[in-house]
Motif scaffolding. Structure first.
Motif, PDB file in Angstrom:
ATOM      1  N   ASP A   4       0.824  -1.211   0.000  1.00 43.27           N
ATOM      2  CA  ASP A   4       0.000   0.000   0.000  1.00 43.27           C
ATOM      3  C   ASP A   4       0.858   1.260   0.000  1.00 43.27           C
ATOM      4  O   ASP A   4       0.532   2.249  -0.662  1.00 43.27           O
ATOM      5  CB  ASP A   4      -0.944   0.015   1.208  1.00 43.27           C
ATOM      6  N   LEU A   7       2.269   1.728  -3.525  1.00 45.94           N
ATOM      7  CA  LEU A   7       1.243   2.271  -4.421  1.00 45.94           C
ATOM      8  C   LEU A   7       1.000   3.750  -4.158  1.00 45.94           C
ATOM      9  O   LEU A   7       0.827   4.539  -5.100  1.00 45.94           O
ATOM     10  CB  LEU A   7      -0.055   1.478  -4.281  1.00 45.94           C
ATOM     11  N   ILE A  10       3.840   5.628  -5.718  1.00 47.80           N
ATOM     12  CA  ILE A  10       3.681   5.658  -7.176  1.00 47.80           C
ATOM     13  C   ILE A  10       2.661   6.719  -7.563  1.00 47.80           C
ATOM     14  O   ILE A  10       2.883   7.511  -8.482  1.00 47.80           O
ATOM     15  CB  ILE A  10       3.286   4.268  -7.725  1.00 47.80           C
ATOM     16  N   ARG A  11       1.542   6.764  -6.868  1.00 49.10           N
ATOM     17  CA  ARG A  11       0.510   7.759  -7.180  1.00 49.10           C
ATOM     18  C   ARG A  11       1.038   9.178  -6.974  1.00 49.10           C
ATOM     19  O   ARG A  11       0.772  10.067  -7.779  1.00 49.10           O
ATOM     20  CB  ARG A  11      -0.724   7.499  -6.324  1.00 49.10           C
ATOM     21  N   ASN A  61      -1.827   2.259 -10.738  1.00 50.66           N
ATOM     22  CA  ASN A  61      -0.751   1.566 -10.029  1.00 50.66           C
ATOM     23  C   ASN A  61       0.504   1.387 -10.874  1.00 50.66           C
ATOM     24  O   ASN A  61       1.401   0.639 -10.515  1.00 50.66           O
ATOM     25  CB  ASN A  61      -1.237   0.209  -9.504  1.00 50.66           C
ATOM     26  N   THR A  62       0.570   2.079 -12.013  1.00 53.02           N
ATOM     27  CA  THR A  62       1.721   1.999 -12.893  1.00 53.02           C
ATOM     28  C   THR A  62       2.427   3.341 -12.929  1.00 53.02           C
ATOM     29  O   THR A  62       1.782   4.379 -13.102  1.00 53.02           O
ATOM     30  CB  THR A  62       1.290   1.621 -14.326  1.00 53.02           C
TER      31      THR A  62
END
Length: 107
Positions: A4, A7, A10-11, A61-62
């Motif tokens: 989490d 992620l 990444i965001r 999520n990329t």
């Protein structure tokens, strides 16, 4: 780091990247194309994104950005471990020239 947390990072990176990209494109399109390594069409799209659209895109999520130095020679020039600082500027210039050539090939 948990999944989490990764992620969330990444965001956050995606949103920062989109905001920076949009600002660069709006300020100096030619420099932005070179620095971001994106096409004219992509730049036009990024320039017109609304804040809500950026939040939605960033929420995936990329990771949107990527290292453009997929070449060992460029990494070697950029890191130049153990070399004198006088050669550092020349090495970075050489790496920039190599990356600029790749940008032209992609465009």
């Amino acid at each position: 780091m948990t999944a989490d947390q990764i992620l969330a990072e990444i965001r956050e990176a995606n949103l920062s990247y989109l905001m920076l990209a949009q600002s660069l494109i709006r300020t100096d399109r030619e420099q932005a194309l070179y620095r971001l390594g994106v096409s004219e069409e992509t730049a036009m799209l990024i320039a017109t994104l609304t804040p809500a659209q950026m939040m939605k895109i960033a929420g995936g999520n990329t990771l949107l950005c990527r290292f453009r130095m997929d070449d060992d020679i460029v990494w070697s020039l950029l890191t130049s471990h153990g070399k004198s600082s006088a050669n550092d500027g020349v090495s970075r210039l050489h790496a920039s020239i190599l990356m600029a050539g790749r940008h032209q090939e992609a465009a």
